[in-house]
Design an enzyme around this catalytic site. Sequence first.
Site, PDB file in Angstrom:
ATOM      1  N   HIS A 357     -23.776  -1.862 -61.573  1.00  0.00           N
ATOM      2  CA  HIS A 357     -22.321  -1.921 -61.426  1.00  0.00           C
ATOM      3  C   HIS A 357     -21.639  -2.919 -62.327  1.00  0.00           C
ATOM      4  O   HIS A 357     -20.407  -3.003 -62.320  1.00  0.00           O
ATOM      5  CB  HIS A 357     -21.949  -2.273 -59.987  1.00  0.00           C
ATOM      6  CG  HIS A 357     -22.056  -1.112 -59.056  1.00  0.00           C
ATOM      7  ND1 HIS A 357     -21.005  -0.253 -58.813  1.00  0.00           N
ATOM      8  CD2 HIS A 357     -23.095  -0.646 -58.329  1.00  0.00           C
ATOM      9  CE1 HIS A 357     -21.398   0.679 -57.970  1.00  0.00           C
ATOM     10  NE2 HIS A 357     -22.658   0.466 -57.653  1.00  0.00           N
ATOM     11  N   LYS A 545      -6.101  -4.896 -56.573  1.00  0.00           N
ATOM     12  CA  LYS A 545      -7.546  -5.001 -56.822  1.00  0.00           C
ATOM     13  C   LYS A 545      -7.940  -6.439 -56.547  1.00  0.00           C
ATOM     14  O   LYS A 545      -7.085  -7.301 -56.380  1.00  0.00           O
ATOM     15  CB  LYS A 545      -7.871  -4.624 -58.272  1.00  0.00           C
ATOM     16  CG  LYS A 545      -6.969  -5.331 -59.288  1.00  0.00           C
ATOM     17  CD  LYS A 545      -7.206  -4.873 -60.721  1.00  0.00           C
ATOM     18  CE  LYS A 545      -6.758  -3.480 -61.044  1.00  0.00           C
ATOM     19  NZ  LYS A 545      -7.825  -2.529 -61.237  1.00  0.00           N
ATOM     20  N   ARG A 546      -9.232  -6.709 -56.483  1.00  0.00           N
ATOM     21  CA  ARG A 546      -9.655  -8.096 -56.320  1.00  0.00           C
ATOM     22  C   ARG A 546      -9.053  -8.967 -57.417  1.00  0.00           C
ATOM     23  O   ARG A 546      -8.817  -8.494 -58.524  1.00  0.00           O
ATOM     24  CB  ARG A 546     -11.193  -8.187 -56.371  1.00  0.00           C
ATOM     25  CG  ARG A 546     -11.865  -7.801 -55.085  1.00  0.00           C
ATOM     26  CD  ARG A 546     -11.427  -8.665 -53.911  1.00  0.00           C
ATOM     27  NE  ARG A 546     -12.047  -9.975 -53.974  1.00  0.00           N
ATOM     28  CZ  ARG A 546     -13.054 -10.370 -53.208  1.00  0.00           C
ATOM     29  NH1 ARG A 546     -13.535  -9.574 -52.289  1.00  0.00           N
ATOM     30  NH2 ARG A 546     -13.566 -11.571 -53.353  1.00  0.00           N
ATOM     31  N   LYS A 551      -9.841  -9.114 -64.644  1.00  0.00           N
ATOM     32  CA  LYS A 551      -8.882  -8.055 -64.316  1.00  0.00           C
ATOM     33  C   LYS A 551      -7.471  -8.392 -64.806  1.00  0.00           C
ATOM     34  O   LYS A 551      -6.584  -7.548 -64.825  1.00  0.00           O
ATOM     35  CB  LYS A 551      -8.890  -7.793 -62.809  1.00  0.00           C
ATOM     36  CG  LYS A 551     -10.205  -7.147 -62.319  1.00  0.00           C
ATOM     37  CD  LYS A 551     -10.173  -6.922 -60.812  1.00  0.00           C
ATOM     38  CE  LYS A 551     -11.454  -6.379 -60.242  1.00  0.00           C
ATOM     39  NZ  LYS A 551     -11.553  -4.899 -60.303  1.00  0.00           N
ATOM     40  N   THR A 653     -12.005   2.257 -59.710  1.00  0.00           N
ATOM     41  CA  THR A 653     -11.717   3.471 -58.943  1.00  0.00           C
ATOM     42  C   THR A 653     -10.265   3.459 -58.481  1.00  0.00           C
ATOM     43  O   THR A 653      -9.701   4.516 -58.188  1.00  0.00           O
ATOM     44  CB  THR A 653     -12.639   3.600 -57.714  1.00  0.00           C
ATOM     45  OG1 THR A 653     -12.633   2.351 -57.000  1.00  0.00           O
ATOM     46  CG2 THR A 653     -14.042   3.973 -58.113  1.00  0.00           C
ATOM     47  N   LYS A 657      -7.470   6.583 -57.962  1.00  0.00           N
ATOM     48  CA  LYS A 657      -6.640   6.832 -56.772  1.00  0.00           C
ATOM     49  C   LYS A 657      -5.176   6.963 -57.175  1.00  0.00           C
ATOM     50  O   LYS A 657      -4.466   7.851 -56.706  1.00  0.00           O
ATOM     51  CB  LYS A 657      -6.774   5.671 -55.778  1.00  0.00           C
ATOM     52  CG  LYS A 657      -8.162   5.491 -55.188  1.00  0.00           C
ATOM     53  CD  LYS A 657      -8.235   4.143 -54.443  1.00  0.00           C
ATOM     54  CE  LYS A 657      -9.670   3.741 -54.144  1.00  0.00           C
ATOM     55  NZ  LYS A 657      -9.791   2.314 -53.775  1.00  0.00           N
TER      56      LYS A 657
HETATM   57  C1  LIG Z   1     -10.327   1.283 -54.447  1.00  0.00           C
HETATM   58  C2  LIG Z   1     -10.355  -0.064 -53.899  1.00  0.00           C
HETATM   59  C3  LIG Z   1     -10.819  -1.127 -54.669  1.00  0.00           C
HETATM   60  C4  LIG Z   1     -11.276  -0.972 -56.102  1.00  0.00           C
HETATM   61  O1  LIG Z   1     -10.145  -1.156 -56.942  1.00  0.00           O
HETATM   62  P1  LIG Z   1     -10.306  -1.400 -58.527  1.00  0.00           P
HETATM   63  O2  LIG Z   1      -8.894  -1.331 -59.016  1.00  0.00           O
HETATM   64  O3  LIG Z   1     -11.117  -0.266 -59.055  1.00  0.00           O
HETATM   65  O4  LIG Z   1     -10.928  -2.714 -58.706  1.00  0.00           O
HETATM   66  C5  LIG Z   1     -10.832  -2.389 -54.117  1.00  0.00           C
HETATM   67  N1  LIG Z   1     -10.404  -2.603 -52.858  1.00  0.00           N
HETATM   68  C6  LIG Z   1      -9.926  -1.602 -52.096  1.00  0.00           C
HETATM   69  C7  LIG Z   1      -9.445  -1.902 -50.708  1.00  0.00           C
HETATM   70  C8  LIG Z   1      -9.889  -0.304 -52.579  1.00  0.00           C
HETATM   71  O5  LIG Z   1      -9.430   0.685 -51.801  1.00  0.00           O
END
Ligand SMILES: *Cc1c(COP(=O)(O)O)cnc(C)c1O
Length: 808
Positions: A357, A545-546, A551, A653, A657
Site C-alpha cells: 500500500h 482525507k487523513r 497529501k 479512493t 468516491k
Molecule cells: C475513502 C476514505 C478515506 C480515503 O481517502 P483518500 O482521499 O483516498 O485518502 C479515508 N477515510 C475515510 C473515512 C474514507 O471514507
Amino acid sequence: MPQLTVEELKERIVNKLKTDKGIDILDAQNKDIYYVIASIVNEEIMPHWLETQKKYKEKNCKQVYYLSMEFLVGRLLESNLLNCGMLEHSNQALIELGLNTEQIYAVEHDAGLGNGGLGRLAACFLDSLASLHYPGHGFGIRYRYGLFEQRIIHGNQIELPDYWLNDHYAWETRKEEEAICIHFHGDVHMFKKNDGTLEFKYENTDKVMAIPYDIPVVGYKNDVINTLRLWSAEPVFQEGNHLTEESHYYHVLDHQHSIEQISGFLYPDDSSHDGKVLRLKQQYFLVSSSIQNIIKNFKQNHQMSLKRLPEKVVIQINDTHPSLAIPELMRILMDQEHFSWDDAWEVTTKVIAYTNHTIMSEALEKWPKGMLKHLLPRIYMIIDEINERFCKGIWFDHQELREKIPEMAIIADDQVHMARLAIVGSFSVNGVARIHTDILKKKEMNLFYSLYPERFNNKTNGITHRRWLLQVNPKLAGLITDIIGPQWIQRPKQLISLLKYTKDSSFLEKFDQVKRKNKQLLADFIHDRTGILVDDQSIFDVQIKRLHEYKRQLLNVFHIIYLYNELKENPNLDMIPRTFIFGAKAAPSYHLAKEVIKLINKVASIVNYDQDIQGKLKVIFLENYNVSLAERIIPAADISEQISTASKEASGTGNMKMMMNGALTVGTLDGANIEIKDLVGDPNIFIFGLTADEVLHYYHHGGYNATDIYNTDDRVRRILDQLNHGEFGSHEIEFKDIYYNILSHNDPYFVLKDFEPYIETHELVEQAYRDKLTWLNMSVTNIAYSGKFSSDRTIQEYVTDIWKIKPV
Ligand SMILES: *Cc1c(COP(=O)(O)O)cnc(C)c1O
C-alpha cells in the site's frame, strides 16, 4: 429475500417494540426504533447466513480470506437494508409512523476500526465479494476503542477515546465455542525423533484466548451472507485459580488487563511505523487466530491432505501488517502437522498473496530482531531459516545479485523487514494503482522484481458504488436510473451510457438541481454544526482525507490565503464565491500535521468573519472526519482536491468516491488520478504540478531550492512571512514550525514548487464554472467513466489473476 411490505414492516416495528422492549411506539426514542429495525434486519439475515455457510461447505469450494488489521466499516443499518432490498420499504414505513429516518440511522455509532483508505478498502472489498457471490471473508481485530474521536478546541485537535461498544453493537455475534488459544513468549525445545526428523515443543508460553465476534456481510439482493470475523483477546479461564491473597488478586487483575490490551485500541498512526511491542502482539494475535481458524475450517470441510490447501484456500494480506501469516502457517504445518520444511514452504507460498500500500520508507514495517525473538521465539526461528535459505538462494543461483544481499535480506541490521518477508513468502505481490505498481517494479522493489517478475501485478483500488452512490446519493442514483435504466447497479460500467446525455440540456438541468439540493443539505448541516452560513451557490471545494504532509493540505491553505490576500487588496474582485471544506484527522503524535489543522482553523476564523471580502470565501473544517461524515460531504462536492506530491499517494479512493458523485478533480499525476485522467481525458479534469518522475529526480539528484521561490515569487513570500510573523496566530511564534519546515528543510513535499501551477489551475476551475453547461457536461462525463472504479471491477481482477475462486 422475500420482500416485506410497508404494512408488514410497520406492524413488525410496532409489535417488536412492545414485545422486546415493552415500549409503545408513541413513547419510543430513536434509539429504541434503531435497535428494533436492526433486529428485524438480523432476523431476515440469519437464515441466509446459515444457508450461505452450508452451501460453501457442500460445494467444497475454494475460499478467500482477507486478513487486515483495519476494517473501516462505518454504519451498517442503512447499507444492510439496501443490500437486503428493504431500504425503500423501511424508509416508507418509518415515515408513515411519523419518524425521521436520518435521525434513526444516525443512532448507530460508526465502526471506526481503521485509519483511512486501507481500512475502508477492506470494507468495500467485503461488500463486493458478497455482492458478486464470491466465498470470501474478512479477519480482523475487535478493538474496544476505534480510531480516536476528534474535537477541535480553539483550533487544536483534541483526541477522545472512541468507545464504540458503549451501546450494544447490533451486528455482532459472539462465538465463544470457537475460541482459539494464542501463545506468546516461552521457550522452544528441539527434539530429534527416532526417524531423525526434528520436533519442536514450546513451554512456559503466555496464553491468550481469541474469541471471535462475527458480523454478517450482506450481498446486494442475492441472499449471500459472508462473514467478517473480528477477534477479541481475553484471558484463559483457569480452573483452580484460587485467590488466596490480596496481592495475588491484584496480580490476576493486572494480568487480565494486559491481555485485554491486545484488542484494546487501534493504533492511530496512519502510514507511519510505531515500534510498540503491543502493536506486534496485535499483529500476531490476528494472524495466529485467523490461520488456526482457516486450518480448522479446511479440515472440517474437506477430507483431504493439507498439502492440497492451496486448492481450497487463498489468503490475501492487506499490507505487511499481517505478514506473520507466512511463518505462522509454516509453524503449524511443520510443528503440528509434521510437514517437512520444503512441503510446508510449497504450501505456504501457494496460499499467501500480499498487497503493498505504500512506498513511503517511514511506513515500511521493520521490527527489532530482539523484540520479535523474545515475543515469538518459534516464529523468529522460522523467519531466520526463511532468510538463510533466501540469501543462500541468491548467493548460489543469482550471482548477479550477490552484492545486493544486504538490501534484500529479510533480517538485516538487527531488523526484520516485513515487506521483504511478504514478497519472499507469497505467490503474488500487487500494488494498488498503475503508477504505484510501476514504481514498485522499476524502483522500490526492483531487485525483488528481477528475482520474481511473475509475482508482481497491479490491482487498481475501487469503492463499492452501492454505498458510495446508490446509498449516499439517492437523488443522483434515481436520476441516473430514470435516464439509463437500472442496469448500472449490477454492472457499474453501464454508467458509460450517460455519455449520450452530456449535451442534453433537460437532463443537465435535472442533474444541476440534484447537486444544488445536495449542497443545500450540506450547507444546513454545516450551519447546524458550526453556526456558519455558507452560500450554496458557491463552489464547494472539498479536501477530505487523513492529514499528512504528502497529501498537501498546506498547498490548499496557501491557495486560500492567496485568495484572501487578493480580496483584501481588491474587495470588488470579480470572483465566484468559494466554500473550502476540510475533514482530516492527524495522528496524535504528528506535530506538523496538527499545526496544519490549527492553521486551517485559524485562517477560517479570520476569513469567515471578515466583512471586507463580502462573503466570497468561507473555510469550513468539519471535525471528526469518518465514514459517516464522508457520506454527507461527497454528494455535495463540486471540486475534489487530490493534490498529493506526485509518487506519494499509492492510489487514493476518496478521488473515486467524489468522481462518482460528479465532482471534478483538481489533482496531481499521482495514484489513481492518472487512471481517472486517462478515462475522462484532459478537458474533463484539472491536472497540475510535478510528475512522479520529476519528483523522484529531484530527490535523487537535487536541483530544487525552495528559497529561490520564496525570493522570487511575491505571493509565496507574502504568505510565508504572514506565517512567520504570526499574522494568523494568536501569538508571534504560532506557525513558525510550518515556515521553517518549508524553508530550512527545503520543502520536502514541493508545496512551493507546485504553488504557481496550482493557483493557475484554480483560475481555470473558476472559468469553467462560469460556463454552467460545460461544467455540468464535465461533471456527468466523470460519472459516466466512474464505473471502472467500482470495487466490483477490482475484486473481479483479484479473482481472475490471484485468487482463482468461483462464484457460488
Ligand atoms: C475513502 C476514505 C478515506 C480515503 O481517502 P483518500 O482521499 O483516498 O485518502 C479515508 N477515510 C475515510 C473515512 C474514507 O471514507
